[in-house]
Design a protein around this motif. Structure first.
Motif, PDB file in Angstrom:
ATOM      1  N   ARG B 304       0.807  -1.228   0.000  1.00 18.85           N
ATOM      2  CA  ARG B 304       0.000   0.000   0.000  1.00 18.85           C
ATOM      3  C   ARG B 304       0.832   1.267   0.000  1.00 18.85           C
ATOM      4  NH1 ARG B 304      -3.575  -0.680   5.232  1.00 18.85           N
ATOM      5  NH2 ARG B 304      -1.509  -1.321   5.944  1.00 18.85           N
ATOM      6  N   THR B 305       1.932   1.250   0.789  1.00 18.32           N
ATOM      7  CA  THR B 305       2.617   2.511   1.062  1.00 18.32           C
ATOM      8  C   THR B 305       3.867   2.759   0.223  1.00 18.32           C
ATOM      9  OG1 THR B 305       1.833   2.336   3.335  1.00 18.32           O
ATOM     10  CG2 THR B 305       3.598   3.925   2.914  1.00 18.32           C
ATOM     11  N   VAL B 306       4.799   1.807   0.242  1.00 20.88           N
ATOM     12  CA  VAL B 306       6.100   2.057  -0.387  1.00 20.88           C
ATOM     13  C   VAL B 306       5.988   2.450  -1.864  1.00 20.88           C
ATOM     14  CG1 VAL B 306       8.400   1.121  -0.840  1.00 20.88           C
ATOM     15  CG2 VAL B 306       7.220   0.543   1.293  1.00 20.88           C
ATOM     16  N   PRO B 307       5.185   1.730  -2.682  1.00 19.94           N
ATOM     17  CA  PRO B 307       5.145   2.103  -4.114  1.00 19.94           C
ATOM     18  C   PRO B 307       4.650   3.533  -4.327  1.00 19.94           C
ATOM     19  CG  PRO B 307       3.941   0.045  -3.716  1.00 19.94           C
ATOM     20  CD  PRO B 307       4.335   0.572  -2.379  1.00 19.94           C
ATOM     21  N   ARG B 308       3.676   3.951  -3.543  1.00 23.68           N
ATOM     22  CA  ARG B 308       3.165   5.322  -3.707  1.00 23.68           C
ATOM     23  C   ARG B 308       4.222   6.332  -3.305  1.00 23.68           C
ATOM     24  NH1 ARG B 308      -1.847   6.385  -0.484  1.00 23.68           N
ATOM     25  NH2 ARG B 308      -0.949   4.927   1.010  1.00 23.68           N
ATOM     26  N   SER B 318      12.599  13.695 -10.788  1.00 22.88           N
ATOM     27  CA  SER B 318      12.740  13.813 -12.246  1.00 22.88           C
ATOM     28  C   SER B 318      11.815  14.893 -12.817  1.00 22.88           C
ATOM     29  CB  SER B 318      12.470  12.461 -12.898  1.00 22.88           C
ATOM     30  OG  SER B 318      11.146  12.034 -12.618  1.00 22.88           O
ATOM     31  N   ARG B 319      11.255  15.707 -11.943  1.00 23.28           N
ATOM     32  CA  ARG B 319      10.414  16.849 -12.332  1.00 23.28           C
ATOM     33  C   ARG B 319       9.235  16.453 -13.212  1.00 23.28           C
ATOM     34  NH1 ARG B 319      13.980  20.943 -10.744  1.00 23.28           N
ATOM     35  NH2 ARG B 319      16.147  20.432 -11.052  1.00 23.28           N
ATOM     36  N   GLN B 320       8.504  15.442 -12.749  1.00 15.71           N
ATOM     37  CA  GLN B 320       7.292  15.037 -13.463  1.00 15.71           C
ATOM     38  C   GLN B 320       6.122  15.127 -12.490  1.00 15.71           C
ATOM     39  OE1 GLN B 320       8.037  11.613 -16.371  1.00 15.71           O
ATOM     40  NE2 GLN B 320       9.506  11.156 -14.760  1.00 15.71           N
ATOM     41  N   GLN B 321       4.926  15.018 -13.060  1.00 13.94           N
ATOM     42  CA  GLN B 321       3.729  15.104 -12.233  1.00 13.94           C
ATOM     43  C   GLN B 321       3.205  13.702 -11.958  1.00 13.94           C
ATOM     44  OE1 GLN B 321       3.041  18.359 -11.545  1.00 13.94           O
ATOM     45  NE2 GLN B 321       1.701  17.578  -9.922  1.00 13.94           N
ATOM     46  N   MET B 322       2.877  13.430 -10.736  1.00 10.15           N
ATOM     47  CA  MET B 322       2.287  12.143 -10.374  1.00 10.15           C
ATOM     48  C   MET B 322       0.778  12.323 -10.357  1.00 10.15           C
ATOM     49  SD  MET B 322       3.156   9.062  -8.664  1.00 10.15           S
ATOM     50  CE  MET B 322       2.123   7.889  -7.775  1.00 10.15           C
ATOM     51  N   PRO B 323       0.020  11.494 -11.084  1.00  9.82           N
ATOM     52  CA  PRO B 323      -1.439  11.661 -11.079  1.00  9.82           C
ATOM     53  C   PRO B 323      -2.041  11.286  -9.719  1.00  9.82           C
ATOM     54  CG  PRO B 323      -0.842   9.686 -12.280  1.00  9.82           C
ATOM     55  CD  PRO B 323       0.447  10.365 -11.914  1.00  9.82           C
ATOM     56  N   GLU B 324      -3.237  11.780  -9.448  1.00  6.23           N
ATOM     57  CA  GLU B 324      -3.877  11.491  -8.151  1.00  6.23           C
ATOM     58  C   GLU B 324      -4.452  10.078  -8.098  1.00  6.23           C
ATOM     59  OE1 GLU B 324      -5.479  14.073  -5.654  1.00  6.23           O
ATOM     60  OE2 GLU B 324      -3.956  15.563  -6.173  1.00  6.23           O
ATOM     61  N   LEU B 325      -4.852   9.592  -9.259  1.00  3.73           N
ATOM     62  CA  LEU B 325      -5.460   8.258  -9.291  1.00  3.73           C
ATOM     63  C   LEU B 325      -4.439   7.217  -9.737  1.00  3.73           C
ATOM     64  CD1 LEU B 325      -9.064   8.564 -10.799  1.00  3.73           C
ATOM     65  CD2 LEU B 325      -8.418   7.872  -8.489  1.00  3.73           C
ATOM     66  N   LEU B 326      -4.454   6.071  -9.058  1.00  2.00           N
ATOM     67  CA  LEU B 326      -3.513   5.021  -9.419  1.00  2.00           C
ATOM     68  C   LEU B 326      -4.163   4.106 -10.467  1.00  2.00           C
ATOM     69  CD1 LEU B 326      -2.230   4.226  -5.828  1.00  2.00           C
ATOM     70  CD2 LEU B 326      -1.145   5.644  -7.567  1.00  2.00           C
ATOM     71  N   PRO B 327      -3.372   3.547 -11.390  1.00  2.86           N
ATOM     72  CA  PRO B 327      -3.963   2.749 -12.474  1.00  2.86           C
ATOM     73  C   PRO B 327      -4.644   1.481 -11.954  1.00  2.86           C
ATOM     74  CG  PRO B 327      -1.577   3.042 -12.782  1.00  2.86           C
ATOM     75  CD  PRO B 327      -1.921   3.668 -11.487  1.00  2.86           C
ATOM     76  N   GLU B 328      -5.830   1.246 -12.473  1.00  4.49           N
ATOM     77  CA  GLU B 328      -6.636   0.080 -12.098  1.00  4.49           C
ATOM     78  C   GLU B 328      -5.867  -1.226 -12.375  1.00  4.49           C
ATOM     79  OE1 GLU B 328      -9.498   0.019 -10.556  1.00  4.49           O
ATOM     80  OE2 GLU B 328      -9.742  -2.158 -10.728  1.00  4.49           O
ATOM     81  N   SER B 329      -5.219  -1.268 -13.549  1.00  5.06           N
ATOM     82  CA  SER B 329      -4.528  -2.511 -13.935  1.00  5.06           C
ATOM     83  C   SER B 329      -3.408  -2.846 -12.938  1.00  5.06           C
ATOM     84  CB  SER B 329      -3.949  -2.360 -15.340  1.00  5.06           C
ATOM     85  OG  SER B 329      -3.236  -1.133 -15.410  1.00  5.06           O
ATOM     86  N   TRP B 330      -2.727  -1.804 -12.452  1.00  2.88           N
ATOM     87  CA  TRP B 330      -1.649  -2.028 -11.479  1.00  2.88           C
ATOM     88  C   TRP B 330      -2.212  -2.576 -10.176  1.00  2.88           C
ATOM     89  CZ3 TRP B 330      -0.622   0.579  -6.737  1.00  2.88           C
ATOM     90  CH2 TRP B 330       0.606   0.269  -6.169  1.00  2.88           C
ATOM     91  N   ARG B 331      -3.307  -1.970  -9.736  1.00  6.16           N
ATOM     92  CA  ARG B 331      -3.939  -2.430  -8.486  1.00  6.16           C
ATOM     93  C   ARG B 331      -4.370  -3.879  -8.601  1.00  6.16           C
ATOM     94  NH1 ARG B 331      -8.768   0.721  -8.003  1.00  6.16           N
ATOM     95  NH2 ARG B 331      -9.108  -0.555  -6.164  1.00  6.16           N
ATOM     96  N   ARG B 333      -3.298  -6.155 -10.612  1.00  4.91           N
ATOM     97  CA  ARG B 333      -2.171  -7.072 -10.743  1.00  4.91           C
ATOM     98  C   ARG B 333      -1.642  -7.495  -9.369  1.00  4.91           C
ATOM     99  NH1 ARG B 333       3.874  -5.655 -13.033  1.00  4.91           N
ATOM    100  NH2 ARG B 333       4.844  -7.505 -12.070  1.00  4.91           N
ATOM    101  N   TRP B 334      -1.561  -6.564  -8.426  1.00  6.83           N
ATOM    102  CA  TRP B 334      -0.953  -6.864  -7.139  1.00  6.83           C
ATOM    103  C   TRP B 334      -1.954  -7.257  -6.064  1.00  6.83           C
ATOM    104  CZ3 TRP B 334       4.024  -7.770  -7.118  1.00  6.83           C
ATOM    105  CH2 TRP B 334       4.822  -7.179  -8.107  1.00  6.83           C
ATOM    106  N   GLN B 335      -3.250  -6.977  -6.298  1.00  9.06           N
ATOM    107  CA  GLN B 335      -4.249  -7.257  -5.270  1.00  9.06           C
ATOM    108  C   GLN B 335      -4.246  -8.728  -4.863  1.00  9.06           C
ATOM    109  OE1 GLN B 335      -6.391  -4.848  -3.519  1.00  9.06           O
ATOM    110  NE2 GLN B 335      -6.090  -6.707  -2.338  1.00  9.06           N
ATOM    111  N   PRO B 339      -1.961  -8.496   1.220  1.00  6.53           N
ATOM    112  CA  PRO B 339      -2.832  -8.818   2.361  1.00  6.53           C
ATOM    113  C   PRO B 339      -3.871  -7.723   2.617  1.00  6.53           C
ATOM    114  CG  PRO B 339      -0.577  -8.407   3.098  1.00  6.53           C
ATOM    115  CD  PRO B 339      -0.573  -8.262   1.613  1.00  6.53           C
ATOM    116  N   GLU B 340      -3.615  -6.493   2.146  1.00 12.69           N
ATOM    117  CA  GLU B 340      -4.579  -5.410   2.334  1.00 12.69           C
ATOM    118  C   GLU B 340      -5.105  -4.943   0.986  1.00 12.69           C
ATOM    119  OE1 GLU B 340      -1.475  -4.916   3.881  1.00 12.69           O
ATOM    120  OE2 GLU B 340      -2.075  -5.386   5.955  1.00 12.69           O
ATOM    121  N   THR B 341      -6.194  -4.165   1.048  1.00 11.59           N
ATOM    122  CA  THR B 341      -6.753  -3.608  -0.176  1.00 11.59           C
ATOM    123  C   THR B 341      -5.766  -2.619  -0.784  1.00 11.59           C
ATOM    124  OG1 THR B 341      -8.881  -3.759   0.912  1.00 11.59           O
ATOM    125  CG2 THR B 341      -8.798  -2.473  -1.143  1.00 11.59           C
TER     126      THR B 341
END
Lengths: 213, 386
Positions: B304-308, B318-331, B333-335, B339-341
């Motif tokens: 939940r925490t480290v990747p974010r 690297s001076r880029q913008q991180m979007p507020e929403l995380l990609p569904e496919s990524w979630r 894949r790891w869900q 152990p947590e949502t």
């Protein structure tokens, strides 16, 4: 822990004939507050004849001095304190700390076979106290156990079978039928150890479980 | 000029033991998230240059290195335990020496490329082993990649290096290794050693001799939250860095200050963590031509925490913008194995969190700590820097 473990071995000692003004300068230069005073006599080893602290010389030569007849040019012999309270290298630190407190003094020269081998000051005792609370990289656990024989032995066994070492044990609290111990254990995962001990029925007072946040 | 992302699947290939809280899988979680967010598109995938044992010996003692090598090859050594090896925290695993050398090489490469000007900035998320000492493994750290990188910058490029440690645990290894050095300032914000491993990092640890005033520690109360953390950070870090005027900043961005972290007791959200990365980036621009090397570190909530946190770190560096929403496919894949949502948002919704009792006392205590720290440091700094 013994005096020899905490004493400063490189002692700066001075001669009783050194002018008080020079002693003052030396204190400033070396950032030292206590000098044992050694008297050299031919054919014999140097003898500890006194001690001088910043307090003894601070007002020399000023209007505040209790002995206006003494000037900064006079030898330090005139203001040194004697006889000197000393410690032996094999004295337990708590015993020497009590001597220091009883006589309200700041330092004890350490003497072995009539030879000056070190000095301990109030700061050294404070450092020793800090060290006793556990200096090695460790997690702090506070655990309450029933006051019965083997309670601490069982607790330490429970920790050791999980592969960890206990570096220090302090007892901050003793109630009628329970004792709480503060342990320093060599793990970064104090929470993991606490969880595992709680599952075995131990009353862990710290760290608190994080999942009820 | 490019931003370097140090990556080699081998850096995350070791596992200390199945139940061990240090989970190298968090690297793959982070990389896959960045990749799905297309944030690695312009990254310079920098080749890792393996360091030699002579450089390793610049920080670690020869007999310790020999001991690590011996036990890594499966030899049994009775003295290993006194070097912190084979303990509950630092179990011995096959090819341990090689695995940790790989991590150290990546950090040294990152520093080298930034110091030489080949890269603008660089990140090694596998790095950040800040507890390792000259002759002892500690807190999951065998060799100190950060100290090796810093030493490299000092020795080969003559740089003044500021080290900023945002791990929940005090950066003790790096601090002690540079405690009397004039070329390196170490700043560590962490949960107070009164409660948390390694039990050091007090305000009175100031550095000594040539390093006096260059060791800066901000011990925080357990359960400190975003506002208090940001306040303490703002009061100390910019001031210290502006006094020291580094040529390079090395950032250890351990992700265990977060509320979800199971090892530490702080209660930050990803918002304050992102804010601190942003400020370090700005200070690097202000003080040292942007030169910045960042590593990972602690972080024991791997899904939940480290990747974010580390995606935010890379995006900021690297001076880029991180979007507020995380990609569904990524979630998705790891869900399956989490152990947590898996989280949906980059930033935590702190309004949904239970209120921390004693919040005003915690904030007041942290404020008092900062005040005491600055009152001690400022006279030393005045004398040192004028």
């Amino acid at each position: 822990m013994l005096v020899k473990n905490i004493m400063t071995k490189k002692v700066v000692a001075i001669d009783p004939e050194m002018p008080i003004g020079d002693v003052y300068t030396l204190m400033e230069q070396r950032n030292i507050r206590h000098f044992p005073i050694l008297e050299q006599s031919e054919g014999k080893s140097a003898k500890l004849v006194g001690i001088v602290s910043d307090r003894d010389i601070r007002t020399v030569g000023s209007d505040l001095s209790a002995q206006p007849e003494i000037s900064l040019k006079d030898p330090v012999r005139r203001v040194m304190v004697q006889p000197v309270m000393t410690a032996s290298p094999l004295d337990p630190v708590e015993e020497s700390a009590k001597v220091l407190r009883t006589h309200k003094i700041g330092a004890l020269p350490v003497v072995e076979n009539d030879e000056l081998v070190g000095i301990v000051t109030g700061i050294d005792f404070l450092d020793a106290l800090v060290k006793m609370t556990g200096v090695e990289a460790a997690s702090r656990l506070e655990i309450e156990v029933a006051d019965r024989p083997n309670a601490l032995a069982d607790l330490i066994r429970a920790i050791s079978v999980r592969g960890f070492s206990v570096y220090s044990v302090l007892t901050p609290q003793k109630d009628a039928d329970s004792v709480s111990f503060v342990l320093r254990v060599n793990t970064i995962d104090g929470h993991g150890l606490a969880r595992s001990l709680s599952e075995d029925g131990y009353n862990v007072l710290w760290p608190l479980p994080k999942n009820n946040l | 000029m490019a931003y370097g992302f140090l990556y080699d699947p081998a850096l995350g290939s070791f596992e200390l033991s199945e139940s061990h809280p240090f989970k190298p899988i968090r690297l793959e979680l982070t990389r896959s998230l960045l990749s799905e967010l297309v944030l690695l598109k312009d990254a310079q995938l920098t080749a890792i240059e393996t360091i030699d044992e002579a450089s390793l010996a610049g920080v670690h003692q020869k007999r310790y290195i020999d001991m690590v090598k011996a036990v890594s090859q499966g030899q049994t050594r009775a003295e290993a335990y006194s070097y912190g090896l084979g303990t509950g925290d630092n179990p011995i695993f096959p090819k341990m020496h090689e695995a940790i050398m790989g991590i150290c090489s990546a950090t040294v490469t990152a520093v080298d490329k930034v110091a030489s000007g080949e890269l603008k900035r660089a990140v090694n998320l596998a790095g950040g082993l800040h507890h390792a000492l000259a002759d002892k493994a500690s807190g999951f750290c065998v060799y100190n990649d950060l100290a090796l990188g810093i030493e490299h910058a000092v020795k080969h490029y003559g740089l003044r290096v500021a080290y900023v440690d945002l791990d929940a645990h005090h950066g003790d290894g790096v601090q002690w290794l540079f405690y009397d050095r004039a070329e390196v300032m170490t700043i560590s914000l962490h949960e107070s050693g009164r409660y948390l491993f390694p039990g050091t990092g007090y305000t009175y640890e100031l550095g000594r001799h040539d390093g006096r005033g260059l060791s800066v520690n901000v011990p925080l109360e357990p359960f400190s939250e975003d506002d208090s953390f940001v306040e303490c950070f703002e009061a100390v870090v910019p001031l210290a860095l502006r006094r020291f005027k580094p040529d390079l900043i090395v950032l250890q961005a351990g992700a265990d200050m977060h509320r979800y972290d199971p090892l530490a007791d702080l209660a930050l959200s990803t918002r304050a963590m992102a804010k601190s990365y942003q400020r370090i980036s700005e200070l690097a621009d202000e003080l040292c031509d942007g030169k910045l090397v960042a590593t990972g570190g602690g972080g024991y909530d791997p899904y939940r925490t480290v990747p974010r946190a580390w995606a935010l770190l890379w995006a900021t560096v690297s001076r880029q913008q991180m979007p507020e929403l995380l990609p569904e496919s990524w979630r998705q894949r790891w869900q399956a194995q989490s152990p947590e949502t898996m989280p949906e948002q980059t930033f935590d919704d702190v309004s949904s969190w239970k209120e921390i009792p004693r919040r005003p006392q915690i904030e007041a205590q942290n404020r008092a700590t900062v005040k005491r720290l600055l009152a001690t440091l400022e006279p030393i700094w005045r004398e040192r820097f004028g």
